[in-house]
Design a protein around this motif. Structure first.
Motif, PDB file in Angstrom:
ATOM      1  N   LEU A   1      73.791  57.139  84.104  1.00  0.00           N
ATOM      2  CA  LEU A   1      74.413  57.109  85.427  1.00  0.00           C
ATOM      3  C   LEU A   1      75.686  57.954  85.444  1.00  0.00           C
ATOM      4  O   LEU A   1      75.930  58.698  86.404  1.00  0.00           O
ATOM      5  CB  LEU A   1      74.714  55.672  85.866  1.00  0.00           C
ATOM      6  CG  LEU A   1      75.327  55.524  87.253  1.00  0.00           C
ATOM      7  CD1 LEU A   1      74.402  56.120  88.329  1.00  0.00           C
ATOM      8  CD2 LEU A   1      75.628  54.071  87.563  1.00  0.00           C
ATOM      9  N   THR A   2      76.462  57.876  84.390  1.00  0.00           N
ATOM     10  CA  THR A   2      77.661  58.704  84.282  1.00  0.00           C
ATOM     11  C   THR A   2      77.281  60.182  84.256  1.00  0.00           C
ATOM     12  O   THR A   2      77.895  61.008  84.937  1.00  0.00           O
ATOM     13  CB  THR A   2      78.449  58.342  83.003  1.00  0.00           C
ATOM     14  OG1 THR A   2      78.786  56.953  83.051  1.00  0.00           O
ATOM     15  CG2 THR A   2      79.709  59.177  82.867  1.00  0.00           C
ATOM     16  N   VAL A   3      76.262  60.507  83.489  1.00  0.00           N
ATOM     17  CA  VAL A   3      75.789  61.894  83.400  1.00  0.00           C
ATOM     18  C   VAL A   3      75.345  62.389  84.775  1.00  0.00           C
ATOM     19  O   VAL A   3      75.704  63.488  85.196  1.00  0.00           O
ATOM     20  CB  VAL A   3      74.638  62.008  82.370  1.00  0.00           C
ATOM     21  CG1 VAL A   3      73.940  63.341  82.470  1.00  0.00           C
ATOM     22  CG2 VAL A   3      75.167  61.781  80.963  1.00  0.00           C
ATOM     23  N   VAL A   4      74.584  61.583  85.476  1.00  0.00           N
ATOM     24  CA  VAL A   4      74.089  61.982  86.799  1.00  0.00           C
ATOM     25  C   VAL A   4      75.250  62.198  87.765  1.00  0.00           C
ATOM     26  O   VAL A   4      75.301  63.216  88.474  1.00  0.00           O
ATOM     27  CB  VAL A   4      73.097  60.932  87.354  1.00  0.00           C
ATOM     28  CG1 VAL A   4      72.801  61.171  88.829  1.00  0.00           C
ATOM     29  CG2 VAL A   4      71.813  60.941  86.531  1.00  0.00           C
ATOM     30  N   LEU A   5      76.200  61.283  87.792  1.00  0.00           N
ATOM     31  CA  LEU A   5      77.330  61.410  88.720  1.00  0.00           C
ATOM     32  C   LEU A   5      78.190  62.631  88.393  1.00  0.00           C
ATOM     33  O   LEU A   5      78.606  63.365  89.304  1.00  0.00           O
ATOM     34  CB  LEU A   5      78.163  60.135  88.723  1.00  0.00           C
ATOM     35  CG  LEU A   5      77.463  58.905  89.312  1.00  0.00           C
ATOM     36  CD1 LEU A   5      78.327  57.658  89.149  1.00  0.00           C
ATOM     37  CD2 LEU A   5      77.103  59.136  90.770  1.00  0.00           C
ATOM     38  N   LEU A   6      78.452  62.856  87.115  1.00  0.00           N
ATOM     39  CA  LEU A   6      79.231  64.045  86.730  1.00  0.00           C
ATOM     40  C   LEU A   6      78.461  65.334  87.030  1.00  0.00           C
ATOM     41  O   LEU A   6      79.030  66.317  87.499  1.00  0.00           O
ATOM     42  CB  LEU A   6      79.622  63.979  85.256  1.00  0.00           C
ATOM     43  CG  LEU A   6      80.699  62.951  84.911  1.00  0.00           C
ATOM     44  CD1 LEU A   6      80.846  62.818  83.394  1.00  0.00           C
ATOM     45  CD2 LEU A   6      82.026  63.331  85.538  1.00  0.00           C
TER      46      LEU A   6
END
Length: 116
Positions: free
Chosen positions: A38-43
């Motif tokens: 989720l962090t990867v997707v948002l960044l």
């Protein structure tokens, strides 16, 4: 009357910049496999925002002097070039002969698009 040189160069420069952001958005996280998805997707979406801010004007401006097929071809050649540099410098994966030959065939296809 022909268009000024900037009408051809500005879209290309914008597409190069947009592809730097897009390549980073797609591949930066490969070195950080423990980062939550989720962090990867948002960044990555955050980086992609800047890619769109550059790509949309590049295509709008470029469409005055290039066809849609030519713009897409320019974008793909730039994408491959940016990816090879990113892959080598950031991921440490230098291109192989097979990669070079494959990209050469893609470039040959681009030549046909611009051939007229």
């Amino acid at each position: 009357m022909t268009a000024p040189l900037s009408a051809y160069l500005v879209p290309i420069a914008l597409l190069v910049a947009s592809n730097v952001f897009m390549t980073a958005a797609w591949y930066w996280h490969l070195k950080f496999t423990s980062t939550p998805i989720l962090t990867v997707v948002l960044l990555s979406w955050s980086l992609a925002f800047f890619e769109y801010c550059l790509a949309v004007p590049a295509n709008r401006i470029g469409y005055e002097v290039f066809s849609a097929a030519q713009l897409k071809t320019i974008q793909e050649v730039i994408t491959l070039t940016v990816f090879v540099v990113f892959s080598a410098l950031y991921l440490g994966q230098t291109p192989t002969w097979n990669t070079g030959i494959g990209f050469a065939f893609i470039s040959l296809g681009a030549w046909f698009v611009f051939r007229g």
